[in-house]
Scaffold this active site. Structure first.
Site, short mmCIF file in Angstrom:
data_model
loop_
_atom_site.label_atom_id
_atom_site.label_comp_id
_atom_site.label_asym_id
_atom_site.label_seq_id
_atom_site.Cartn_x
_atom_site.Cartn_y
_atom_site.Cartn_z
N ARG A 123 39.70 38.61 37.74
CA ARG A 123 40.44 39.74 38.31
C ARG A 123 39.53 40.80 38.91
O ARG A 123 38.44 41.05 38.40
CB ARG A 123 41.32 40.37 37.22
CG ARG A 123 42.41 39.42 36.73
CD ARG A 123 43.08 39.90 35.45
NE ARG A 123 44.19 39.01 35.08
CZ ARG A 123 44.06 37.91 34.34
NH1 ARG A 123 42.88 37.58 33.86
NH2 ARG A 123 45.12 37.16 34.07
N GLU A 139 36.04 28.64 32.03
CA GLU A 139 35.64 29.01 33.39
C GLU A 139 34.28 29.72 33.36
O GLU A 139 34.18 30.86 32.92
CB GLU A 139 36.70 29.94 34.00
CG GLU A 139 38.10 29.33 34.01
CD GLU A 139 39.18 30.40 33.89
OE1 GLU A 139 39.27 31.27 34.79
OE2 GLU A 139 39.94 30.39 32.90
N ASP A 146 42.90 34.64 26.38
CA ASP A 146 42.74 34.73 27.84
C ASP A 146 41.68 35.81 27.99
O ASP A 146 41.99 36.95 28.32
CB ASP A 146 44.05 35.10 28.52
CG ASP A 146 43.93 35.13 30.04
OD1 ASP A 146 42.85 34.78 30.55
OD2 ASP A 146 44.90 35.53 30.71
N HIS A 187 38.34 25.55 37.33
CA HIS A 187 39.39 25.93 36.36
C HIS A 187 39.93 24.69 35.62
O HIS A 187 41.14 24.52 35.46
CB HIS A 187 40.52 26.65 37.08
CG HIS A 187 41.28 27.62 36.24
ND1 HIS A 187 41.99 27.24 35.13
CD2 HIS A 187 41.43 28.95 36.34
CE1 HIS A 187 42.57 28.31 34.60
NE2 HIS A 187 42.23 29.37 35.31
N THR A 188 39.00 23.84 35.16
CA THR A 188 39.40 22.63 34.46
C THR A 188 39.88 22.95 33.04
O THR A 188 39.29 23.76 32.35
CB THR A 188 38.23 21.63 34.42
OG1 THR A 188 37.96 21.24 35.75
CG2 THR A 188 38.56 20.42 33.58
N TYR A 189 40.97 22.28 32.64
CA TYR A 189 41.48 22.38 31.27
C TYR A 189 40.99 21.17 30.49
O TYR A 189 41.23 20.02 30.88
CB TYR A 189 43.01 22.41 31.27
CG TYR A 189 43.58 23.71 31.76
CD1 TYR A 189 43.90 24.74 30.87
CD2 TYR A 189 43.82 23.91 33.10
CE1 TYR A 189 44.43 25.92 31.32
CE2 TYR A 189 44.35 25.11 33.56
CZ TYR A 189 44.66 26.11 32.67
OH TYR A 189 45.19 27.29 33.12
#
Length: 346
Positions: free
Chosen positions: A81, A312, A251, A181-183
């Site tokens: 952000r 990330e 997060d 942004h791999t999970y």
């Protein structure tokens, strides 16, 4: 057997998407889409002769594009952000798209993750396989200043490392803080959460954030909190301690020791023995424990909270607005390079 294969993978906005499958001599496979430079799968051999995916995966492109998770995609120009979508470089003020409330998130709605990238080429040697993708974005496309040209090269070698190298140039002052942004969830497909996985992070502190997840500038000690992963810790135990938070999970922004030789983080499944070690040359690891029950569907069946863990690797969030967070500016006649590396054991 070292191999690079190509196969169609649906269409995005009427244009064909292609999947490139890199397979090394050990049978480790990375599936990469030209859409969003997406790491669609990362498979390792299993003890029974099959293959298991280390990441959340789908064979259906629509399942990636129909949710807000940015699943497995490349993110930029700026990951994370930017407060109020506002910043200044060399005294000049800039305003970019505010796509999450008043803040800018993940490069805006037309960031890296919204395009089919060009495939500049693939390479095959006795030791490694690689694919290089590129994208050029103008200010008209994503609201960030300058025309930026980015390349992202994925390399899979016979030591079971998958390396992602970003490189960028711009014709004007701009920002560059990309990530992937791999999970991750390397447990068996029947396991519905990341609870049984063990996480280690080489970090002493995390960032205090406001209600919009914007850093206040204050660093908080991890010790004695659910944010402490200085020893491998069962994720279910940490998530349980976060159950009372607004997010019902993580997060958050960890400050890490950048290194391409010493692990920044490890994630392992004690049951199967599958393990991923992450290396990064930047000072932050943002982790999101997928705290949502969005109806999107992946290989683990119906989505419910904590299905996967996004890890990330990037420079600390909102760095442009905080001294000491890191330099994410990109100036004309300059090239910036960043590397993320994942090593898998199985």
């Amino acid at each position: 057997m070292m191999n690079i294969a190509q196969e169609p993978f649906g269409t995005y906005k009427g244009k064909p998407v292609t999947k490139y499958v890199l397979t090394n001599n050990n049978g480790v496979q990375a599936g990469i889409l030209d859409f969003a430079g997406l790491l669609q799968s990362f498979k390792v051999p299993t003890k029974d002769g099959g293959k298991a995916d280390m990441v959340l995966t789908s064979e259906n492109l629509d399942e990636y594009t129909n949710n807000g998770f940015c699943t497995d995609r490349l993110i930029g120009r700026v990951a994370g952000r930017i407060a109020n979508g506002h910043f200044s470089i060399n005294g000049k003020e800039y305003q970019v798209e505010q796509n999450e409330g008043k803040n800018s998130l993940h490069g805006g709605t037309n960031g890296f993750y919204s395009y089919i990238w060009n495939v500049d080429g693939t390479k095959k040697t006795a030791d490694y396989l690689s694919i290089t993708l590129s994208l050029t974005l103008t200010e008209e496309m994503d609201t960030f200043p300058g025309t930026i040209h980015v390349t992202a090269t994925y390399t899979l070698d016979n030591d079971d490392n998958l390396t992602l190298k970003f490189s960028a140039t711009s014709d004007a002052d701009t920002l560059f803080n990309p990530t992937n942004h791999t999970y991750w969830n390397m447990a068996a497909a029947s396991v519905k959460t990341v609870d049984q996985l063990k996480l280690y992070v080489n970090s002493k502190d995390h960032l205090e954030v406001d209600d919009g997840k914007i850093p206040t500038g204050k660093r908080l000690d991890n010790a004695g909190t659910p944010f402490d992963f200085s020893k491998p810790t069962r994720l279910g135990d940490a998530l349980q301690k976060m159950a009372s938070t607004k997010e019902n999970g993580f997060d958050d922004i960890w400050e890490v020791e950048p290194s391409l030789t010493k692990p920044v983080a490890t994630l392992e499944d004690p049951e199967s023995g599958r393990k991923m070690t992450l290396y990064s040359d930047r000072n932050a690891l943002i982790m999101y424990s997928m705290n949502s029950d969005d109806p999107a569907v992946y290989n683990h069946g119906q989505v419910h909270p904590h299905l996967g863990l996004a890890m990330e690797a990037q420079t600390l969030s909102d760095a442009i607005n905080h001294d000491g967070f890191g330099d994410i500016t990109l100036h004309p006649n300059e090239e910036k390079n960043y590397t993320i590396k994942w090593h898998v054991e199985y």
